[in-house]
Design a protein around this motif. Structure first.
Motif, mmCIF file in Angstrom:
data_model
loop_
_atom_site.group_PDB
_atom_site.id
_atom_site.type_symbol
_atom_site.label_atom_id
_atom_site.label_comp_id
_atom_site.label_asym_id
_atom_site.label_seq_id
_atom_site.Cartn_x
_atom_site.Cartn_y
_atom_site.Cartn_z
ATOM 1 N N UNK A 157 -12.904 -6.022 18.964
ATOM 2 C CA UNK A 157 -13.666 -5.386 20.043
ATOM 3 C C UNK A 157 -15.095 -5.137 19.551
ATOM 4 N N UNK B 279 -7.156 -1.306 27.801
ATOM 5 C CA UNK B 279 -6.923 -1.591 26.386
ATOM 6 C C UNK B 279 -6.627 -3.075 26.196
ATOM 7 N N UNK B 280 -5.681 -3.592 26.966
ATOM 8 C CA UNK B 280 -5.335 -5.011 26.871
ATOM 9 C C UNK B 280 -6.401 -5.845 27.572
ATOM 10 N N UNK B 281 -6.518 -7.093 27.156
ATOM 11 C CA UNK B 281 -7.332 -8.028 27.917
ATOM 12 C C UNK B 281 -6.839 -7.991 29.365
ATOM 13 N N UNK B 282 -7.735 -7.692 30.328
ATOM 14 C CA UNK B 282 -7.260 -7.512 31.699
ATOM 15 C C UNK B 282 -6.672 -8.776 32.333
ATOM 16 N N UNK B 283 -6.891 -9.930 31.720
ATOM 17 C CA UNK B 283 -6.214 -11.129 32.217
ATOM 18 C C UNK B 283 -4.700 -10.975 32.030
ATOM 19 N N UNK C 4 -6.848 -14.455 25.867
ATOM 20 C CA UNK C 4 -5.805 -13.601 25.312
ATOM 21 C C UNK C 4 -6.315 -12.409 24.544
ATOM 22 N N UNK C 5 -5.375 -11.763 23.882
ATOM 23 C CA UNK C 5 -5.666 -10.488 23.226
ATOM 24 C C UNK C 5 -6.608 -10.650 22.033
ATOM 25 N N UNK D 76 -9.239 -12.832 21.655
ATOM 26 C CA UNK D 76 -10.340 -13.744 21.976
ATOM 27 C C UNK D 76 -11.475 -13.653 20.957
ATOM 28 N N UNK D 77 -11.709 -12.470 20.414
ATOM 29 C CA UNK D 77 -12.750 -12.315 19.393
ATOM 30 C C UNK D 77 -12.143 -12.099 18.005
ATOM 31 N N UNK E 268 -10.984 -19.090 24.262
ATOM 32 C CA UNK E 268 -11.273 -17.667 24.077
ATOM 33 C C UNK E 268 -10.375 -16.787 24.924
#
Lengths: 77, 577
Positions: free
Chosen positions: B323, B215-219, B50-51, B53-54, B48
């Motif tokens: 999202x 906006x981006x996945x904070x990872x 990265x950008x 994940x869902x 799950x």
């Protein structure tokens, strides 16, 4: 420099009656992209340890017992 | 082999980042040669990460025969990006885009098809038709994961890479990193490395003030950009920031790609359309920004004129894909698409080639300027690449990396460099007090917003750079209480690197270009005589951040009379309006 602990209300809630982390389940902990869900050592259940949530939902979607709810963080609500 | 008592893991191909491009790169490398060892390293968990994940609700730039040609696509993106693109790289994407869709389709990814079974393409761009909805796109990661297992890619989850390694000849030699739960270091020697660490999406601060509401996945905090820089790779056009239209306070895109084809649009406070086209470009964002700041602002997503069944369709897509907490956000504020327009705003800045054009310089073979280092996805410099571009360049890099690895013997490692890097990794946990990573991160990201968010002003950016460098001085005071905080402490160092790069790159290009992305108030005009170049940012032999110009490669596709189409973004009003 001394460091203080500050409180914050976290967005992810785990229903401890439904959570089976104490039986070895780590699904929500595994899928969190920010690694903020951990086992609570006192209860053996999953909990949100760090307030660093992207409210992206894999923890809720993948939980086998529907124990996890992702809320919108308070600052955005 | 052991270095400082740490066993060195050997592999042919190492892929760093298990989001979108990374798994495709790893699978491709194994498909090319199953006898090669391929390791996929992921900071989170590949299942799950990265950008996407869902999942994802659509392909934004699909070149599907019968609807568009590669030449049309290359032309449109060149125009949308004010001419500064590497057309051979766009062409490589455009020609491989359709075979990749068919490959994903055969893997079980569902794309929307019409009643004849043809892909149901939608027009969102200014000129051509490139959007392919995928309302059932929530399972993309599951499908990728299955492929990784089937092809026997070795997966290392919860390890973050901190530095790339090079051999004495300057070729890539592997990487060093650390486990995010145990703080145990990892050294991997690799004959070829593919980086796919995503955007640098955690440099600016969202207006909500919530550090992880990006906006981006904070990872995706810019680790890859920082590592590439320290390894001596060229980065390109970093001043071409990513800034996206989002819902106000919620980090989901306004989704013109979803709502546009169904009749939704971006409107001002009076419900009027003000931009001709909702495709994300710098020019569109500049008009968005102007409207936001004007007397007819702010800006809204208008859906309240649509039929009930259309709104239900939009809700189903937007509240289950990409999202999915969006529905909860609206519910909490009692916002209903049927009743009123939804307030929009602009995102914090970032580096992301998925939506703009900045990143580690990458050519049409996925190669960076460091031999053996390849880059794919949001961190590579191929413009407007989005998800499908991540897949295509993942595939290209997988092929190129295998070819490179096969021609090589075991790389020689630089033990003194590794020892120094181990010290840098271990330092924050050795300190009992000091500055926690969260505070340092908040400070540098707040400075980015205050001084670097466009409109850009020279003096402000100079002050911003000075303040960012002052935060850098505090790095030796970073402290971490546990391995998780150590992860954040390593991340904030990448964030500081990216913030400095954002300031310096923006100061270097003394013109305005790409609409809002590089809108310099004191250099308001586009200056093709001086600046029709890719800007370079790299570490010079003295270890300093240096700049240069890279000529734009000869166009494969001439622009013709449509060359200024993206300059005409504002809806024209009648003279008597």
């Amino acid at each position: 420099m001394p460091i203080a602990n500050h409180h914050s209300s976290v967005p992810v809630i785990v229903d401890e009656d439904k959570c089976i982390a104490d039986k070895g389940c780590t699904v929500c902990i595994d899928v969190c992209p920010l690694d903020v869900l951990w086992i609570n050592e006192e209860t053996g259940k999953a909990h949100m340890k760090y307030d660093e949530c992207w409210y992206c939902m894999p923890c809720e979607a993948d939980c086998p017992t529907d124990a996890v709810t992702v809320n919108i963080p308070y600052l955005l609500r | 082999m052991k270095i400082n008592d740490i066993p060195v893991i050997d592999t042919d191909v190492l892929v760093i980042g298990g989001g979108t491009a990374g798994p495709m790169a790893a699978v491709t490398a194994k498909e090319q040669d199953p006898s090669l060892r391929v390791i996929l390293l992921e900071k989170a968990n590949v299942k799950r990460s990265g950008a996407i994940s869902m999942g994802m609700d659509g392909l934004n730039n699909a070149v599907v025969p019968g609807h568009a040609t590669p030449e049309q696509y290359v032309k449109e993106i060149t125009i949308a990006n004010d001419g500064i693109v590497h057309q051979p790289a766009l062409m490589a994407y455009a020609t491989r885009s359709f075979p990749m869709i068919e490959k994903l389709d055969s893997w079980g990814v569902h794309f929307q098809k019409d009643e004849t079974g043809d892909y149901d393409m939608k027009k969102v761009h200014h000129l051509g038709t490139y959007v392919l909805p995928m309302p059932e796109g929530h399972n993309v990661k599951k499908i990728l994961y299955r492929r990784l297992r089937r092809n026997r890619v070795e997966i290392e989850n919860r390890f973050t890479a901190t530095r790339l390694l090079k051999d004495p000849d300057g070729n890539i030699a592997g990487m060093i990193g650390v486990n995010t739960r145990t703080a145990e270091p990892i050294i991997i020697r690799a004959k070829a490395v593919i980086m796919a660490t995503g955007a640098a999406g955690r440099i600016g601060l969202p207006t909500s003030g919530y550090l992880f509401g990006t906006y981006e996945n904070p990872a995706n905090n810019g680790d890859g950009h920082a590592m590439a820089y320290h390894a001596g790779a060229d980065l390109a056009n970093l001043e071409c920031f990513q800034i996206n239209p989002l819902l106000k306070d919620y980090n989901g895109p306004a989704c013109a790609y979803v709502t546009g084809p169904l009749g939704g649009f971006t409107a001002n406070a009076y419900g009027e359309r003000f931009i001709e086209c909702d495709y994300w470009s710098g020019q569109m964002m500049l008009e968005f920004f102007k409207e936001l700041e004007s007397g007819t602002g702010p800006v809204f997503l208008k859906l309240d004129h649509l039929a009930e069944e259309t709104i239900q369709e939009i809700e189903t897509v937007l509240h289950t894909n990409e999202r999915p907490t969006r529905g909860r956000f609206h519910e909490g504020r009692e916002v209903n698409y049927r009743e009123r327009m939804v307030e929009m705003h602009i995102s914090e800045i970032g580096f992301c080639s998925g939506h703009s054009a900045s990143g580690v310089w990458t050519d049409e073979t996925g190669a960076t300027t460091v031999p053996g280092l390849f880059c794919a996805g949001d961190m590579a410099s191929v413009a407007h690449n989005y998800m499908l571009g991540a897949f295509v360049y993942g595939q290209i890099c997988g092929e190129s990396a295998v070819e490179f690895a096969k021609s090589r013997t075991e790389p020689q490692l630089d033990e003194s460099f590794i020892t120094k890097e181990l010290e840098r990794i271990q330092a924050p946990m050795k300190r009992a007090d000091g500055i926690p990573p969260e505070q340092m991160e908040y400070k540098v990201r707040r400075l980015v917003n205050d001084y670097l968010q466009p409109p850009k002003v020279t003096k402000k950016m100079e002050i911003g750079l000075e303040r960012i460098l002052a935060v850098r001085e505090d790095v030796p005071q970073l402290c971490a209480r546990d391995p998780h905080e150590l992860l954040r402490a390593m991340e904030v160092q990448s964030i500081i690197d990216c913030a400095e790069m954002a300031a310096r790159a923006s100061l270097y290009r003394t013109e305005s270009r790409w609409g809002l992305y590089h809108y310099r108030v004191d250099y308001p005009d586009q200056d093709d005589s001086e600046w029709f170049y890719h800007s370079r940012l790299f570490k010079n032999e003295n270890g300093e951040m240096a700049h240069g110009k890279r000529p734009v490669a000869d166009y494969l596709v001439p622009l013709g009379e449509e060359k200024d189409a993206y300059q005409k973004m504002r809806v024209k009003k009648a003279a008597n309006a």
